[in-house]
Design a protein around this motif. Sequence first.
Motif, PDB file in Angstrom:
ATOM      1  N   ALA A 275       0.834  -1.201   0.000  1.00  0.00           N
ATOM      2  CA  ALA A 275       0.000   0.000   0.000  1.00  0.00           C
ATOM      3  C   ALA A 275       0.866   1.247   0.000  1.00  0.00           C
ATOM      4  N   PRO A 276       0.477   2.275  -0.738  1.00  0.00           N
ATOM      5  CA  PRO A 276       1.279   3.507  -0.784  1.00  0.00           C
ATOM      6  C   PRO A 276       1.456   4.107   0.599  1.00  0.00           C
ATOM      7  N   PRO A 277       2.634   4.631   0.907  1.00  0.00           N
ATOM      8  CA  PRO A 277       2.858   5.256   2.211  1.00  0.00           C
ATOM      9  C   PRO A 277       2.178   6.613   2.295  1.00  0.00           C
ATOM     10  N   ARG A 278       2.121   7.136   3.501  1.00  0.00           N
ATOM     11  CA  ARG A 278       1.592   8.477   3.716  1.00  0.00           C
ATOM     12  C   ARG A 278       2.771   9.448   3.812  1.00  0.00           C
ATOM     13  N   ASN A 279       2.704  10.488   3.021  1.00  0.00           N
ATOM     14  CA  ASN A 279       3.790  11.480   2.990  1.00  0.00           C
ATOM     15  C   ASN A 279       3.383  12.672   3.841  1.00  0.00           C
ATOM     16  N   ASP A 280       3.811  12.656   5.106  1.00  0.00           N
ATOM     17  CA  ASP A 280       3.556  13.791   5.984  1.00  0.00           C
ATOM     18  C   ASP A 280       4.565  14.897   5.684  1.00  0.00           C
ATOM     19  N   SER A 281       4.449  15.992   6.392  1.00  0.00           N
ATOM     20  CA  SER A 281       5.302  17.148   6.094  1.00  0.00           C
ATOM     21  C   SER A 281       6.780  16.840   6.244  1.00  0.00           C
ATOM     22  N   ASP A 282       7.130  15.972   7.180  1.00  0.00           N
ATOM     23  CA  ASP A 282       8.549  15.736   7.414  1.00  0.00           C
ATOM     24  C   ASP A 282       8.940  14.263   7.429  1.00  0.00           C
ATOM     25  N   ALA A 283       8.012  13.376   7.025  1.00  0.00           N
ATOM     26  CA  ALA A 283       8.341  11.956   7.057  1.00  0.00           C
ATOM     27  C   ALA A 283       7.390  11.180   6.152  1.00  0.00           C
ATOM     28  N   ILE A 284       7.872  10.034   5.707  1.00  0.00           N
ATOM     29  CA  ILE A 284       7.047   9.093   4.946  1.00  0.00           C
ATOM     30  C   ILE A 284       6.781   7.902   5.857  1.00  0.00           C
ATOM     31  N   THR A 285       5.516   7.620   6.138  1.00  0.00           N
ATOM     32  CA  THR A 285       5.150   6.579   7.091  1.00  0.00           C
ATOM     33  C   THR A 285       4.096   5.656   6.485  1.00  0.00           C
ATOM     34  N   ARG A 286       3.887   4.526   7.153  1.00  0.00           N
ATOM     35  CA  ARG A 286       2.805   3.639   6.745  1.00  0.00           C
ATOM     36  C   ARG A 286       1.474   4.341   6.973  1.00  0.00           C
ATOM     37  N   ASP A 287       0.586   4.229   6.006  1.00  0.00           N
ATOM     38  CA  ASP A 287      -0.708   4.905   6.091  1.00  0.00           C
ATOM     39  C   ASP A 287      -1.689   4.009   6.845  1.00  0.00           C
TER      40      ASP A 287
END
Length: 465
Positions: free
Chosen positions: A222-234
């Motif tokens: 599944a595509p990750p979540r791109n927050d303002s300062d990090a890429i995390t599992r969504d």
Amino acid sequence: MRGAVAAVLAVTLATAGAAGAGAARETRPPLYSAGVAGSAFGPGAFRVTLLPDASGSYLPGTSLLADAPLPGPGDLLPTGAYPVVPTTTPVDHAALADATRAWLGAGIIPGRTDAEREVATRALLDLALLTDPNGASVASPFGPWHLVWPRDASWHAAAFAATGHPDQARAVLRFLTRVQDDDGTWVSRYHPDGRPVRDGRARQLDAVGWVPWALWSWWRVAPPRNDSDAITRDTDALREFWPMLRRAADAAVGSLTDSGLPRPSSDYWEQPERRPTIGIAAPLLLGLRSAAALAGDLGEADAQRRWGAAATRLAAAIQQRFGATGYRRHPVRGAGPDSAVTFLAAPLARLDADADAVTAAVRRAEAELRMPSGGLRPGNIPRVGDVAWTPSTALFALAAAGRDDEESFTHWFTWLTEHRTGFGAFPEKVANDGAPASVAPLGWTSAIVLLALATRDGSLGAPPT
């Protein structure tokens, strides 16, 4: 598929009846459809079913026929190409081809050779055409096969995930979530609009195992979540499916009896059962492991422990009860072979503590289920007929890939590719003279082949044991 311009042709029952009547005098089972054509992507997307005597070829990287124009306003296409399918809007042939190739290019085509990737490409394009935008992924586009089996659809979703197409996998999972009953189970089949098929057919408990596994397969890619300062599992995306997962996994736990095995249930053979079958026990083990892993990712510690403990108990019962009699269809002496023994092999519900015995059982089943065509039947049951079934045969290719047995994988993969229709579609069955039979394409076989190639490439994982 899409609105008024979705030109979907299910070959008429009258045509099917005529074909069946003519074939009834022969020993060879009939072929009802030779493949599917059209495009699942782009404006004017449509699907048509190709009749058994259809001829032609596809444009490279598409499911569009190279030797026939696409239907336009008022056009009726000649027999043997797209059957009669009027549309209400002109269709841009080039745009459909470009959209299809772009979709393929965004994912992964498994395989080590050009020939293997050609097989994978056709299987993947067939799966795309079997899957509506609402996530309804049908078994095949012909008549009574134009329905959604939760088992088959779960495999379709896993194949989409393994080939880098998480959006299609997620759509299938959303459909399965919408149609799930409150008790966590699914009926045996659904219409593409989500209505259950009410024909008295028994529920197939294996869905509460296959669907969580499909969800785990999607979550891996599944595509990750791109927050303002990090890429995390969504995890918010996964949380959407938590109610469905909880109901399914709890249903699996609730099905386990004092013996540790699930209660008797209809499985992929779709017949009433008085004893537990390996075709139910193995998928439930896979599903409970998948559910426990997903619960861990969501921080649901209690559920993770409960489902993990149930999986451990079930694995021990399978090894004790089925293992004692050689991993046959039922956990009793004298039970016949079942191609579902492959469900206990890598990359599915691995029994690592008894891996050698499972491998021996798989190889014994190969010998016992062999048909004159060289393919394999599902098991010893009259209703499946004395012919080879491609999904059963493909399961042995998957198991061979899972144990790094290149010779066996090549044998079964080659047989499957050599018994496709002229359009490169996998039929449901192969007659004893080697002719494709029943319907084509069969999505389950396409999915199994894709997962076998991905396993051999080393890109397919399995839930932790």
